[in-house]
Design a protein around this motif. Structure first.
Motif, short mmCIF file in Angstrom:
data_model
loop_
_atom_site.label_atom_id
_atom_site.label_comp_id
_atom_site.label_asym_id
_atom_site.label_seq_id
_atom_site.Cartn_x
_atom_site.Cartn_y
_atom_site.Cartn_z
N HIS A 24 39.54 3.84 34.80
CA HIS A 24 39.76 2.90 33.69
C HIS A 24 40.46 1.64 34.17
O HIS A 24 40.13 0.53 33.75
CB HIS A 24 40.59 3.59 32.60
N SER A 27 37.85 -0.48 36.09
CA SER A 27 36.85 -1.09 35.21
C SER A 27 37.39 -2.29 34.46
O SER A 27 36.61 -3.10 33.94
CB SER A 27 36.31 -0.05 34.23
N ASN A 28 38.72 -2.43 34.37
CA ASN A 28 39.33 -3.55 33.65
C ASN A 28 40.00 -4.55 34.59
O ASN A 28 40.88 -5.30 34.16
CB ASN A 28 40.35 -3.03 32.64
N THR A 31 39.60 -7.94 33.18
CA THR A 31 39.94 -8.11 31.77
C THR A 31 41.24 -8.89 31.62
O THR A 31 42.27 -8.50 32.18
CB THR A 31 40.08 -6.74 31.08
N PHE A 34 45.01 -7.34 30.76
CA PHE A 34 45.01 -5.88 30.79
C PHE A 34 46.20 -5.36 31.58
O PHE A 34 46.59 -5.92 32.61
CB PHE A 34 43.71 -5.37 31.43
N ASN A 122 45.53 -10.67 25.70
CA ASN A 122 44.36 -11.49 25.97
C ASN A 122 44.44 -12.75 25.11
O ASN A 122 44.21 -12.71 23.90
CB ASN A 122 43.08 -10.71 25.65
N ASN A 201 41.10 -3.74 24.68
CA ASN A 201 42.31 -4.32 25.27
C ASN A 201 43.42 -4.47 24.24
O ASN A 201 44.21 -5.43 24.29
CB ASN A 201 41.99 -5.68 25.90
N SER A 240 44.36 -9.58 34.78
CA SER A 240 44.78 -8.18 34.80
C SER A 240 45.79 -7.95 35.92
O SER A 240 45.75 -8.61 36.96
CB SER A 240 43.55 -7.28 35.01
#
Length: 279
Positions: A24, A27-28, A31, A34, A122, A201, A240
């Motif tokens: 996880h 994968s972010n 982002t 994050f 974000n 998020n 992130s």
């Protein structure tokens, strides 16, 4: 042999959970805002065997007396890391980045037909039409951004300039020269271990929050005089805080640990087969 298989099975289930958390995080990695999670392990229940009751015969021993046979390890804590991510300049007026690690923006979401307040870092914001010649300030996912009174931020659709000050004051100027202002809703999370990732998020309080836990101790609403603590940078986004190289290294370590535990099950099964085959 049965104990070794039990120990391996218990540990494998916990290693798989760690593997999911690392996946996880990875994968972010791209982002905005994050926050990764780190896990730590502890021993499960173990059995103490006093195989040498006479301590005089263990003079000079550095380890504790006796033997300890455990049944594996378990994840003792999965903690969100609020470490600041890198600040990236975007030159976009509606992009903001928090420069304090524990500050989050308040947004409103719809869950199961009900509205709920969530928190995010974000800062990629947008204006979307809301009817009646008005526009609403929303996140990239379309969630309305809230002000300090938990109301949606709505302006006339005839806007041409935006300024977001360091203390979180959103100021817009209409085409007729009128200035419109709103205070962005910001909270300071004091105890991140109570927060739960809600997807998109977003963070929020768990539905099964322990009785007696006061939400006011978990996070603080930055309103009134406390708004001076708000630290926002306009035309920038926070990346992130996931370190990809570190996460990949941890993933390799977990994979090898899983292989080791699987191999121990196979060896225990082979040993049981040999014992059962003795005539």
């Amino acid at each position: 042999m049965t104990r070794s298989m039990t120990t391996a099975v218990n540990t494998i289930s916990q290693l798989q959970k760690q593997f999911d958390i690392i996946s996880h995080n990875i994968s972010n990695v791209q982002t905005n805002g994050f926050k990764k999670r780190d896990v730590s392990f502890s021993d499960m229940v173990y059995q103490q065997l006093n195989n040498q009751p006479i301590e005089e015969k263990e003079v000079g021993r550095l380890t504790p007396q006796g033997l300890r046979q455990g049944v594996g390890a378990k994840i003792s804590k999965s903690m969100m890391v609020l470490q600041q991510g890198a600040i990236q300049n975007t030159d976009r007026a509606l992009d903001i980045a928090f420069t304090e690690e524990n500050q989050f923006l308040k947004v409103q979401v719809q869950e199961n037909g009900q509205t709920a307040i969530r928190f995010t870092r974000n800062g990629a914001l947008y204006l979307t039409p809301s009817g009646n010649n008005e526009v609403m300030l929303v996140t990239a996912e379309g969630h309305p951004v809230l002000d300090e009174n938990n109301n949606s931020i709505v302006f006339s659709d005839q806007l041409k300039e935006f300024t977001i000050f360091q203390n979180g004051v959103f100021q817009a100027q209409s085409e007729n020269g009128q200035q419109l202002t709103a205070n962005l809703g910001v909270v300071a999370i004091n105890k991140p271990q109570y927060m739960e990732q809600k997807g998109d998020n977003l963070l929020g309080l768990p539905e099964n929050l322990q009785p007696g836990v006061d939400p006011a101790l978990i996070y603080t609403e930055l309103t009134g005089a406390e708004r001076n603590q708000v630290a926002v940078q306009q035309k920038a986004l926070e990346a992130s805080n996931v370190d990809l190289s570190k996460e990949m290294t941890e993933m390799i370590n977990v994979q090898r640990a899983l292989q080791f535990q699987s191999r121990s099950i196979s060896l225990s099964d082979q040993m049981m087969g040999l014992v059962n085959g003795i005539r």
